[in-house]
Design a protein around this motif. Structure first.
Motif, PDB file in Angstrom:
ATOM      1  N   PHE A  67       0.852  -1.187   0.000  1.00 49.74           N
ATOM      2  CA  PHE A  67       0.000   0.000   0.000  1.00 49.74           C
ATOM      3  C   PHE A  67       0.893   1.244   0.000  1.00 49.74           C
ATOM      4  CE2 PHE A  67      -3.979  -2.179   0.941  1.00 49.74           C
ATOM      5  CZ  PHE A  67      -3.532  -3.366   1.520  1.00 49.74           C
ATOM      6  N   ASN A  68       0.644   2.135  -0.956  1.00 52.82           N
ATOM      7  CA  ASN A  68       1.368   3.411  -0.961  1.00 52.82           C
ATOM      8  C   ASN A  68       0.904   4.293   0.186  1.00 52.82           C
ATOM      9  OD1 ASN A  68       3.146   3.236  -3.235  1.00 52.82           O
ATOM     10  ND2 ASN A  68       1.387   3.523  -4.601  1.00 52.82           N
ATOM     11  N   ALA A  69       1.697   5.306   0.479  1.00 61.04           N
ATOM     12  CA  ALA A  69       1.350   6.223   1.580  1.00 61.04           C
ATOM     13  C   ALA A  69       0.003   6.899   1.353  1.00 61.04           C
ATOM     14  CB  ALA A  69       2.447   7.268   1.742  1.00 61.04           C
ATOM     15  N   GLU A  73      -3.652   0.459  -2.886  1.00 61.99           N
ATOM     16  CA  GLU A  73      -2.954  -0.831  -2.981  1.00 61.99           C
ATOM     17  C   GLU A  73      -2.368  -0.971  -4.376  1.00 61.99           C
ATOM     18  OE1 GLU A  73      -5.148  -4.315  -1.831  1.00 61.99           O
ATOM     19  OE2 GLU A  73      -3.374  -5.614  -2.063  1.00 61.99           O
ATOM     20  N   VAL A  74      -1.119  -1.428  -4.459  1.00 63.63           N
ATOM     21  CA  VAL A  74      -0.423  -1.547  -5.747  1.00 63.63           C
ATOM     22  C   VAL A  74       0.164  -2.938  -5.928  1.00 63.63           C
ATOM     23  CG1 VAL A  74       0.021   0.914  -5.988  1.00 63.63           C
ATOM     24  CG2 VAL A  74       1.664  -0.546  -4.747  1.00 63.63           C
ATOM     25  N   GLU A  75       0.726  -3.159  -7.114  1.00 58.27           N
ATOM     26  CA  GLU A  75       1.069  -4.504  -7.565  1.00 58.27           C
ATOM     27  C   GLU A  75       2.420  -5.011  -7.105  1.00 58.27           C
ATOM     28  OE1 GLU A  75      -0.891  -1.959 -10.833  1.00 58.27           O
ATOM     29  OE2 GLU A  75       0.795  -1.783  -9.446  1.00 58.27           O
ATOM     30  N   CYS A  77       6.621  -4.014  -5.303  1.00 59.61           N
ATOM     31  CA  CYS A  77       7.543  -3.099  -4.620  1.00 59.61           C
ATOM     32  C   CYS A  77       8.876  -3.822  -4.468  1.00 59.61           C
ATOM     33  CB  CYS A  77       6.982  -2.696  -3.250  1.00 59.61           C
ATOM     34  SG  CYS A  77       8.065  -1.577  -2.337  1.00 59.61           S
ATOM     35  N   GLY A  78       9.910  -3.295  -5.090  1.00 61.38           N
ATOM     36  CA  GLY A  78      11.196  -3.990  -5.115  1.00 61.38           C
ATOM     37  C   GLY A  78      11.945  -3.888  -3.792  1.00 61.38           C
ATOM     38  N   ASN A  79      12.119  -2.667  -3.281  1.00 56.59           N
ATOM     39  CA  ASN A  79      12.799  -2.520  -1.993  1.00 56.59           C
ATOM     40  C   ASN A  79      12.000  -3.229  -0.894  1.00 56.59           C
ATOM     41  OD1 ASN A  79      14.982  -0.903  -2.912  1.00 56.59           O
ATOM     42  ND2 ASN A  79      13.643   0.875  -2.967  1.00 56.59           N
ATOM     43  N   GLY A 160       5.264  -5.189 -13.010  1.00 53.29           N
ATOM     44  CA  GLY A 160       4.061  -5.499 -12.237  1.00 53.29           C
ATOM     45  C   GLY A 160       3.377  -4.192 -11.923  1.00 53.29           C
ATOM     46  N   ASN A 161       4.219  -3.161 -11.670  1.00 49.92           N
ATOM     47  CA  ASN A 161       3.717  -1.793 -11.517  1.00 49.92           C
ATOM     48  C   ASN A 161       4.280  -0.933 -12.647  1.00 49.92           C
ATOM     49  OD1 ASN A 161       6.360  -1.861 -10.599  1.00 49.92           O
ATOM     50  ND2 ASN A 161       6.016  -0.431  -8.919  1.00 49.92           N
ATOM     51  N   PRO A 162       3.580   0.144 -12.994  1.00 52.94           N
ATOM     52  CA  PRO A 162       3.956   0.897 -14.194  1.00 52.94           C
ATOM     53  C   PRO A 162       5.057   1.922 -13.970  1.00 52.94           C
ATOM     54  CG  PRO A 162       1.916   1.755 -13.269  1.00 52.94           C
ATOM     55  CD  PRO A 162       2.310   0.585 -12.410  1.00 52.94           C
ATOM     56  N   VAL A 193       1.458   6.395 -12.803  1.00 49.69           N
ATOM     57  CA  VAL A 193       2.742   5.795 -13.165  1.00 49.69           C
ATOM     58  C   VAL A 193       3.846   6.328 -12.256  1.00 49.69           C
ATOM     59  CG1 VAL A 193       3.427   7.550 -14.875  1.00 49.69           C
ATOM     60  CG2 VAL A 193       4.211   5.165 -15.156  1.00 49.69           C
ATOM     61  N   ASN A 194       4.888   5.543 -12.077  1.00 52.02           N
ATOM     62  CA  ASN A 194       6.109   5.961 -11.382  1.00 52.02           C
ATOM     63  C   ASN A 194       7.024   6.615 -12.422  1.00 52.02           C
ATOM     64  OD1 ASN A 194       5.770   4.479  -8.626  1.00 52.02           O
ATOM     65  ND2 ASN A 194       5.304   2.925 -10.153  1.00 52.02           N
ATOM     66  N   ALA A 195       7.527   7.798 -12.142  1.00 53.02           N
ATOM     67  CA  ALA A 195       8.321   8.552 -13.125  1.00 53.02           C
ATOM     68  C   ALA A 195       9.802   8.466 -12.784  1.00 53.02           C
ATOM     69  CB  ALA A 195       7.876  10.014 -13.140  1.00 53.02           C
ATOM     70  N   PHE A 211      10.133   9.664  -9.006  1.00 45.72           N
ATOM     71  CA  PHE A 211       8.954  10.255  -8.358  1.00 45.72           C
ATOM     72  C   PHE A 211       7.900   9.157  -8.362  1.00 45.72           C
ATOM     73  CE2 PHE A 211       6.705  14.050  -6.937  1.00 45.72           C
ATOM     74  CZ  PHE A 211       5.386  13.646  -7.058  1.00 45.72           C
ATOM     75  N   GLU A 212       7.630   8.574  -7.214  1.00 46.02           N
ATOM     76  CA  GLU A 212       6.798   7.376  -7.147  1.00 46.02           C
ATOM     77  C   GLU A 212       5.300   7.687  -7.160  1.00 46.02           C
ATOM     78  OE1 GLU A 212       7.422   4.156  -4.548  1.00 46.02           O
ATOM     79  OE2 GLU A 212       9.598   4.422  -4.414  1.00 46.02           O
ATOM     80  N   ARG A 213       4.570   6.867  -7.881  1.00 52.61           N
ATOM     81  CA  ARG A 213       3.102   6.897  -7.806  1.00 52.61           C
ATOM     82  C   ARG A 213       2.693   6.709  -6.350  1.00 52.61           C
ATOM     83  NH1 ARG A 213      -0.346   2.011 -10.544  1.00 52.61           N
ATOM     84  NH2 ARG A 213       1.087   0.867  -9.195  1.00 52.61           N
ATOM     85  N   GLY A 222      12.979   0.282  -5.938  1.00 55.64           N
ATOM     86  CA  GLY A 222      13.531  -0.965  -6.461  1.00 55.64           C
ATOM     87  C   GLY A 222      12.978  -1.324  -7.835  1.00 55.64           C
ATOM     88  N   THR A 223      11.657  -1.299  -7.973  1.00 60.87           N
ATOM     89  CA  THR A 223      11.080  -1.580  -9.294  1.00 60.87           C
ATOM     90  C   THR A 223      11.481  -0.493 -10.286  1.00 60.87           C
ATOM     91  OG1 THR A 223       9.029  -0.476  -8.596  1.00 60.87           O
ATOM     92  CG2 THR A 223       9.099  -2.910  -8.483  1.00 60.87           C
ATOM     93  N   GLY A 224      11.670   0.737  -9.769  1.00 58.46           N
ATOM     94  CA  GLY A 224      12.123   1.829 -10.635  1.00 58.46           C
ATOM     95  C   GLY A 224      13.520   1.578 -11.166  1.00 58.46           C
ATOM     96  N   ALA A 225      14.377   1.011 -10.303  1.00 57.55           N
ATOM     97  CA  ALA A 225      15.740   0.674 -10.739  1.00 57.55           C
ATOM     98  C   ALA A 225      15.705  -0.434 -11.790  1.00 57.55           C
ATOM     99  CB  ALA A 225      16.571   0.243  -9.534  1.00 57.55           C
TER     100      ALA A 225
HETATM  101  N1  LIG Z   1       5.060   3.568  -5.729  1.00 49.43           N
HETATM  102  C1  LIG Z   1       5.033   2.249  -6.378  1.00 49.43           C
HETATM  103  C2  LIG Z   1       5.014   1.134  -5.306  1.00 49.43           C
HETATM  104  C3  LIG Z   1       6.318   1.070  -4.513  1.00 49.43           C
HETATM  105  C4  LIG Z   1       7.514   0.810  -5.389  1.00 49.43           C
HETATM  106  C5  LIG Z   1       8.879   1.137  -4.812  1.00 49.43           C
HETATM  107  N2  LIG Z   1       8.915   1.600  -3.457  1.00 49.43           N
HETATM  108  C6  LIG Z   1       9.863  -0.013  -5.038  1.00 49.43           C
HETATM  109  O1  LIG Z   1      10.804  -0.184  -4.261  1.00 49.43           O
HETATM  110  O2  LIG Z   1       9.688  -0.708  -6.077  1.00 49.43           O
HETATM  111  C7  LIG Z   1       3.788   2.134  -7.262  1.00 49.43           C
HETATM  112  O3  LIG Z   1       2.797   2.816  -6.972  1.00 49.43           O
HETATM  113  O4  LIG Z   1       3.830   1.355  -8.214  1.00 49.43           O
END
Ligand SMILES: N[C@H](CCC[C@H](N)C(=O)O)C(=O)O
Length: 279
Positions: A67-69, A73-75, A77-79, A160-162, A193-195, A211-213, A222-225
């Motif tokens: 769950f984001n802040a 609820e999202v799909e 999270c890498g970290n 899994g997340n955009p 989307v995550n930018a 800049f996270e969704r 993590g997923t951004g990386a």
């Molecule tokens: N903000 C992301 C979820 C957390 C991802 C990020 N904290 C990670 O480590 O991948 C989204 O809404 O898709």
């Protein structure tokens, strides 16, 4: 009726989490309760809240919900996946060092390494725009996105997340605060989307800000990386493995090309545990 809730605060490269063991304390949190727990003034404070539940799929050890802040609820999270793996091991929920866990969109496999790092098979990146989802009549790896009158060249990738990844000359001067919210809420990303803002240092090293969704800019994503390295390899700018320097520290990302999974390696740290009365 209020209730006690045990939690553990963790962080992966400064991307911070409130971990909830919903195996031993079954709970269904409302969006308001998620926002309260994530609030850095009135609650505990975190970028994301991670809830560990019993698995619903045979052959899988746990389910973990993200769950984001902002309460959504999202799909993926890498970290968080690395912190999840350390959490279930430290809490005695498993004695396995390699865990299969289901998320809202797929099964991932974190592994606790002997050196204290955690390696996660983050699955195969999705590049078909409709599946990111990204509204587009092209499946080109680089596409123009109009951001308040500026044309930004982005690569749309789902882990899994955009994610929408652009290449910049210097992450320290990139327009993260200005463009981040505009890209997050861009109408061509119907699930938001995550930018990502990616600076190429050399063939095996990049710098990244995201800049996270649902959370704003975080110290690491993590997923951004993963998405940034996929975009960099597709654009011919980097080659696997890639060291990804985030503001919170360094991740190692490996990817062997389209149709293969992304492997992410990095730290996961337990900060403190506590108990609170949930409003
Ligand atoms: N903000 C992301 C979820 C957390 C991802 C990020 N904290 C990670 O480590 O991948 C989204 O809404 O898709």
């Amino acid at each position: 009726m209020s209730r006690k809730l045990a939690f553990t605060k963790m962080q992966g490269l400064g991307n911070d989490f409130v971990m909830i063991d919903a195996v031993r304390q079954p709970i269904q949190l409302t969006e308001d309760q998620v926002r309260y727990l994530a609030d850095r003034h009135f609650g505990v404070g975190c970028d994301q809240l991670l809830v560990v539940e019993p698995a619903q799929t045979p052959g899988v050890d746990f389910r973990y919900r993200i769950f984001n802040a902002d309460g959504g609820e999202v799909e993926q999270c890498g970290n968080g996946a690395r912190c999840f793996a350390r959490f279930v091991f430290e809490q005695g929920l498993t004695d396995k060092r390699e865990i299969r866990v289901e998320t809202k969109k797929g099964i991932i496999a974190p592994r606790l390494e002997a050196d204290g790092n955690v390696t996660v098979d983050m699955g195969v990146p999705v590049l078909n725009p409709a599946d990111v989802p990204f509204v587009s009549d092209s499946d080109a790896y680089v596409q123009p996105l109009d951001v308040a009158g500026t044309s930004v060249a982005i690569t749309a990738v789902s882990m899994g997340n955009p994610h929408a990844v652009q290449v910049v000359a210097d992450v320290d001067t990139a327009p993260v605060a200005e463009q981040g919210p505009l890209i997050e809420h861009h109408p061509r990303f119907p699930a938001r989307v995550n930018a990502g803002f990616l600076q190429v240092v050399d063939e095996h090293r990049v710098r990244l800000r995201v800049f996270e969704r649902g959370a704003g800019e975080t110290l690491a994503c993590g997923t951004g990386a993963c998405a940034a390295v996929v975009a960099g390899i597709l654009r011919g700018l980097v080659a696997s493995p890639v060291a990804v320097e985030t503001r919170g520290g360094e991740l190692t990302i490996a990817w062997n090309g389209v149709g293969t999974p992304v492997l992410m390696t990095g730290p996961a740290v337990t900060v403190f545990s506590g108990e609170l009365t949930l409003p």
